[in-house]
Motif scaffolding. Structure first.
Motif: not given
Lengths: 175, 201
Positions: B187, B166, B137, A78-79, B151-154, A81, B168-173, A111-116, B161-162, A121
């Motif tokens: 999904e 948290y 994390m 997602h970072k 450091l790693l995430l936006y 994308a 598990y399937y939650l995405q933050q596009p 299939q986790n928080y990070a990957v599109v 997330p760790l 999509r």
């Protein structure tokens, strides 16, 4: 009489679309958006052994302005994308997109928080190449499939069918 | 005539030939910081001490500077989430002495509502990014850190997330997601202790 003979042998009739598409499909300039291990297979495809140059898709262009085929090779998170979306938007029309490998096509086993969950999509995709990573043969198969797609492009398609709509049926009929 | 090496080893032989090196470092810490050390154990010759977060800086400074310790290399700093155990988090620091060739693992348990401890980035500069990752994390605050950002995430990411709670399937596009034909039903769901529920849109 001589004129009649010349007419028979010196020109052919075709559609303009067919000529343009034919030239387009053999001059694919690709932008390799390589993010992960699939990149190794991508390199293998364009090495001497498998030689992707045979299909006219020879030169990688590292500027989206000069490319018309976007190869998304590897995991997109997602970072990243927004970057991918921007690269796609910077490419000039006509443009095509290939999702190379499981991660680009569907997120793969991430299939986790990070990957599109598949780059479709974010941007439209023409060809999905399966595999983790795909064999070079699979990549070449995808490339040939894309060329068939390009050859059929047009208002109604050269063959009178819209290839994008019938893609699923074609795949079903082949299996 | 030499003994057959394939013969099964007798039990008493095993107990004889498994000498554990004496836990020198643990003894040293127990001697100087008996209030801080909660527990300790040794496994395959590697020592582990579990300490309180209060006064940890003094202990780490001792480990770095004392001539019997001389831990000049901080190998790793990370955390673990043991939900629903309390104290829930455990920050784990791995140290090595290049000069004296020994290692030490230090664990610092932290409760859920007080997940913060002093930074050790002042002692080992290498800890700087490890602590940022740990904050990213696990949401563990390192007090006194010069630059405690993700450091790693936006930056737009919410939550850590760790952590075990948290979704598990939650995405933050960051970019709007296109509508496509869905591949899997799951999904769209978040698995919670109460069962699956739809993703918040």
């Amino acid at each position: 009489m001589g004129m009649k003979q010349n007419a028979a042998t010196s020109f052919i009739t075709t559609k303009l679309d067919a000529v343009i598409n034919w030239s387009r499909k053999f001059s694919l300039f690709q932008f390799p958006f390589v993010t992960a291990c699939c990149g190794m297979e991508y390199m293998a495809v364009y090495g001497a052994h498998y030689d992707g140059a045979r299909f006219g898709a020879e030169i990688p262009r590292f500027s989206p302005r000069q490319a018309d085929l976007l190869f998304v090779v590897g995991t997109v998170n997602h970072k990243l994308a927004p970057v991918l979306k921007r690269v796609y938007e910077q490419m000039a029309e006509p443009k095509w997109v290939v999702a190379f490998g499981a991660c680009a096509a569907s997120g793969g086993f991430y299939q986790n928080y990070a990957v599109v969950q598949g780059i479709d999509r974010i941007i439209p995709v023409d060809i999905y190449i399966a595999g983790c990573p795909p064999r070079p043969e699979a990549v070449l198969d995808g490339l040939v499939e894309l060329q068939r797609l390009i050859q059929d492009e047009g208002p109604k398609g050269i063959t009178g069918i819209n290839p994008r709509q019938t893609k699923d049926e074609l795949l079903l009929s082949r299996s | 005539m030499a003994e057959d090496p394939r013969q099964p080893v007798e039990e008493e032989q095993v107990s004889e030939q498994a000498p554990t090196s004496p836990p020198v470092l643990t003894a040293l810490l127990l001697e100087n910081f008996s209030d801080s050390v909660v527990s300790h154990h040794t496994n395959f010759g590697d020592e582990t001490v579990v300490i309180k977060r209060e006064g940890l800086l003094d202990l780490f400074r001792f480990l770095k500077d004392d001539p019997r310790c001389r831990f000049d290399l901080m190998i790793d700093l990370t955390a673990a989430d043991y939900l629903p155990r309390e104290p829930r988090f455990e920050v784990v620091v791995h140290l090595k002495s290049i000069v004296l060739h020994h290692r030490l693992r230090v664990k610092i348990p932290l409760a859920t509502d007080e997940a913060e401890l002093d930074t050790i980035s002042g002692l080992w500069v290498a800890a700087d990014w490890y602590e940022r990752e740990c904050w990213d994390m696990y949401g563990i605050v390192f007090k006194g850190h010069p630059n405690l950002r993700r450091l790693l995430l936006y930056d737009e990411f919410e939550g850590h997330p760790l952590r075990k709670d948290y979704d598990y399937y939650l995405q933050q596009p960051l970019v709007p997601m296109r509508k496509i034909r869905e591949r899997h039903d799951y999904e769209h769901k978040v698995i919670t202790p109460e069962g699956p529920k739809p993703l918040p849109s």
